[in-house]
Design a protein around this motif. Structure first.
Motif, PDB file in Angstrom:
ATOM      1  N   MET A   1       8.224  87.139  25.964  1.00  0.00           N
ATOM      2  CA  MET A   1       9.184  86.328  25.218  1.00  0.00           C
ATOM      3  C   MET A   1       8.420  85.327  24.369  1.00  0.00           C
ATOM      4  O   MET A   1       7.578  84.580  24.883  1.00  0.00           O
ATOM      5  N   LEU A   2       8.698  85.319  23.064  1.00  0.00           N
ATOM      6  CA  LEU A   2       8.039  84.351  22.187  1.00  0.00           C
ATOM      7  C   LEU A   2       8.536  82.930  22.463  1.00  0.00           C
ATOM      8  O   LEU A   2       7.787  81.968  22.354  1.00  0.00           O
ATOM      9  N   GLU A   3       9.808  82.817  22.795  1.00  0.00           N
ATOM     10  CA  GLU A   3      10.392  81.517  23.135  1.00  0.00           C
ATOM     11  C   GLU A   3      11.640  81.767  23.951  1.00  0.00           C
ATOM     12  O   GLU A   3      12.221  82.848  23.908  1.00  0.00           O
ATOM     13  N   HIS A   4      12.023  80.762  24.735  1.00  0.00           N
ATOM     14  CA  HIS A   4      13.262  80.905  25.500  1.00  0.00           C
ATOM     15  C   HIS A   4      13.793  79.536  25.895  1.00  0.00           C
ATOM     16  O   HIS A   4      13.072  78.531  25.850  1.00  0.00           O
ATOM     17  N   ALA A   5      15.062  79.513  26.254  1.00  0.00           N
ATOM     18  CA  ALA A   5      15.706  78.295  26.730  1.00  0.00           C
ATOM     19  C   ALA A   5      16.873  78.689  27.620  1.00  0.00           C
ATOM     20  O   ALA A   5      17.362  79.823  27.561  1.00  0.00           O
ATOM     21  N   GLU A   6      17.306  77.757  28.444  1.00  0.00           N
ATOM     22  CA  GLU A   6      18.492  77.977  29.272  1.00  0.00           C
ATOM     23  C   GLU A   6      19.577  77.038  28.780  1.00  0.00           C
ATOM     24  O   GLU A   6      19.342  75.839  28.581  1.00  0.00           O
ATOM     25  N   TYR A   7      20.764  77.600  28.514  1.00  0.00           N
ATOM     26  CA  TYR A   7      21.869  76.814  27.974  1.00  0.00           C
ATOM     27  C   TYR A   7      23.161  77.246  28.667  1.00  0.00           C
ATOM     28  O   TYR A   7      23.500  78.430  28.683  1.00  0.00           O
ATOM     29  N   CYS A   8      23.866  76.268  29.256  1.00  0.00           N
ATOM     30  CA  CYS A   8      25.142  76.527  29.950  1.00  0.00           C
ATOM     31  C   CYS A   8      25.002  77.649  30.991  1.00  0.00           C
ATOM     32  O   CYS A   8      25.885  78.512  31.121  1.00  0.00           O
ATOM     33  N   GLY A   9      23.898  77.655  31.695  1.00  0.00           N
ATOM     34  CA  GLY A   9      23.715  78.610  32.789  1.00  0.00           C
ATOM     35  C   GLY A   9      23.227  79.978  32.372  1.00  0.00           C
ATOM     36  O   GLY A   9      23.080  80.872  33.213  1.00  0.00           O
ATOM     37  N   ASN A  10      22.967  80.189  31.074  1.00  0.00           N
ATOM     38  CA  ASN A  10      22.471  81.478  30.597  1.00  0.00           C
ATOM     39  C   ASN A  10      21.138  81.315  29.885  1.00  0.00           C
ATOM     40  O   ASN A  10      20.873  80.284  29.261  1.00  0.00           O
ATOM     41  N   TYR A  11      20.314  82.358  29.977  1.00  0.00           N
ATOM     42  CA  TYR A  11      19.046  82.385  29.255  1.00  0.00           C
ATOM     43  C   TYR A  11      19.263  82.910  27.837  1.00  0.00           C
ATOM     44  O   TYR A  11      20.063  83.823  27.604  1.00  0.00           O
ATOM     45  N   TYR A  12      18.518  82.346  26.911  1.00  0.00           N
ATOM     46  CA  TYR A  12      18.436  82.848  25.533  1.00  0.00           C
ATOM     47  C   TYR A  12      16.958  82.898  25.163  1.00  0.00           C
ATOM     48  O   TYR A  12      16.183  82.024  25.574  1.00  0.00           O
TER      49      TYR A  12
END
Length: 203
Positions: free
Chosen positions: A70-81
């Motif tokens: 993964m080049l980048e990622h974040a967790e938002y509202c309980g989901n990964y993006y």
């Protein structure tokens, strides 16, 4: 001369017109590819796997993280993006320029991992113009508009982390400016080092 495509980080505040600008840019330059993000949230009505997002389970997403895919990622509202790297690397190796339209937090991750990428921040003509655009949508209440404006100011303060700043006042002019940036980047001597050295070896 250059055979490898450019990896382009494309950021800007909400309401600045990033989607419309990207659409115009890709109409003018259809060889450009737009990265598709991955998410662990469920598909919404009308969304398609591989077109809107790569829809994954948390286990599949975590596996890519564990393998540094993964080049980048974040967790938002309980989901990964996040942005899977394999499709991007494939496009780049075939000479396509690839745009990652991501928030500044994700942009910072990509800039750290891939410092050779081309980073472009899209600015509004002014904060007042940005406010007018947000209000013209007619989809958000006053509190949400103010929240977006405050977030925009914080994001704009990060513009100096990016290599280029383009003001989106006129769509065609902004698209042409971005295209000019990409053409200039392709002519950087360091990006053409392999071809130049091959030329010298064969002299």
């Amino acid at each position: 001369m250059n055979e490898q495509g450019l990896l382009i980080v494309f950021s800007g505040p909400s309401g600045v017109g990033k989607d419309t600008l990207l659409k115009r840019l890709m109409e003018k330059y259809p060889e450009i590819r737009l990265s598709i993000s991955a998410t662990t949230r469920s598909p919404r009505s009308g969304e398609e796997h591989g077109k809107d997002y790569f829809f994954m389970t948390r286990e599949e997403f975590q596996e890519l993280l564990n393998r540094d895919k993964m080049l980048e990622h974040a967790e938002y509202c309980g989901n990964y993006y996040g942005t899977p790297s394999e499709p991007i690397e494939k496009w780049l190796s075939h000479g396509h320029d690839v745009i990652l339209e991501i928030e500044v937090q994700g942009g910072a991750q990509v800039l750290k991992k891939r410092p050779e990428c081309v980073s472009i921040f899209i600015l509004p003509p002014s904060i007042a113009a940005l406010e007018n655009r947000l209000r013209s949508r007619g989809t958000e209440d006053e509190a949400t508009i103010q929240k977006r404006l405050n977030a925009a100011k914080e994001e704009i303060e990060k513009v100096y982390q990016y290599g280029y700043a383009v003001v989106n006042d006129n769509l065609d002019e902004a698209a042409d400016e971005i295209a000019a940036i990409l053409r200039a980047e392709k002519r950087r001597s360091q990006r053409n080092k392999e071809q130049i050295e091959r030329m010298l070896r064969n002299a």
